[in-house]
Design a protein around this motif. Sequence first.
Motif, mmCIF file in Angstrom:
data_model
loop_
_atom_site.group_PDB
_atom_site.id
_atom_site.type_symbol
_atom_site.label_atom_id
_atom_site.label_comp_id
_atom_site.label_asym_id
_atom_site.label_seq_id
_atom_site.Cartn_x
_atom_site.Cartn_y
_atom_site.Cartn_z
ATOM 1 N N ASP A 2 -1.708 26.128 -46.672
ATOM 2 C CA ASP A 2 -3.081 25.696 -46.939
ATOM 3 C C ASP A 2 -3.922 26.780 -47.599
ATOM 4 O O ASP A 2 -4.808 26.491 -48.384
ATOM 5 N N GLU A 3 -3.657 28.045 -47.273
ATOM 6 C CA GLU A 3 -4.423 29.142 -47.862
ATOM 7 C C GLU A 3 -4.165 29.291 -49.354
ATOM 8 O O GLU A 3 -4.978 29.863 -50.066
ATOM 9 N N LEU A 8 -7.394 22.406 -51.438
ATOM 10 C CA LEU A 8 -7.937 22.527 -50.091
ATOM 11 C C LEU A 8 -8.954 23.666 -49.992
ATOM 12 O O LEU A 8 -9.970 23.534 -49.314
ATOM 13 N N VAL A 9 -8.687 24.770 -50.678
ATOM 14 C CA VAL A 9 -9.629 25.901 -50.676
ATOM 15 C C VAL A 9 -10.951 25.471 -51.294
ATOM 16 O O VAL A 9 -12.033 25.794 -50.784
ATOM 17 N N GLU A 11 -12.182 22.384 -51.459
ATOM 18 C CA GLU A 11 -12.838 21.460 -50.524
ATOM 19 C C GLU A 11 -13.508 22.228 -49.387
ATOM 20 O O GLU A 11 -14.633 21.924 -49.002
ATOM 21 N N LYS A 12 -12.812 23.225 -48.855
ATOM 22 C CA LYS A 12 -13.368 24.030 -47.774
ATOM 23 C C LYS A 12 -14.623 24.771 -48.255
ATOM 24 O O LYS A 12 -15.620 24.837 -47.534
ATOM 25 N N ALA A 13 -14.588 25.305 -49.462
ATOM 26 C CA ALA A 13 -15.749 26.016 -50.011
ATOM 27 C C ALA A 13 -16.934 25.073 -50.167
ATOM 28 O O ALA A 13 -18.066 25.428 -49.844
ATOM 29 N N LYS A 15 -17.576 22.401 -48.435
ATOM 30 C CA LYS A 15 -18.077 22.020 -47.113
ATOM 31 C C LYS A 15 -18.768 23.176 -46.395
ATOM 32 O O LYS A 15 -19.498 22.946 -45.430
ATOM 33 N N SER A 16 -18.567 24.401 -46.867
ATOM 34 C CA SER A 16 -19.115 25.570 -46.177
ATOM 35 C C SER A 16 -20.629 25.674 -46.309
ATOM 36 O O SER A 16 -21.275 26.327 -45.496
#
Length: 85
Positions: A2-3, A8-9, A11-13, A15-16
């Motif tokens: 995932d990293e 995914l990275v 999407e995570k950014a 949502k942060s």
Amino acid sequence: NDEDNLFLVAEKAKKSGKELPKLIIRCGTEDKLYPINVGFRDFMRNTDFDYTYDEGAGVHNWAFWDEWVKNAIKWMLEGRKNEAE
């Protein structure tokens, strides 16, 4: 992993709630990673990321990068110049 999954990275950014980084994507059209890069480019079109995408003839080697790294450095320096203004 995932990293290492840029989808995914990103999407995570998003949502942060933090400021999103500016991205530059360069890929050779004969690169084995070309289809993945095109998919990521298309994914990025539907995000709020400030990104630049370029492609050109070449494979995943230093002959390709020797040419494109100059443009990437110029892009980075122009971004720093704009931030200082």
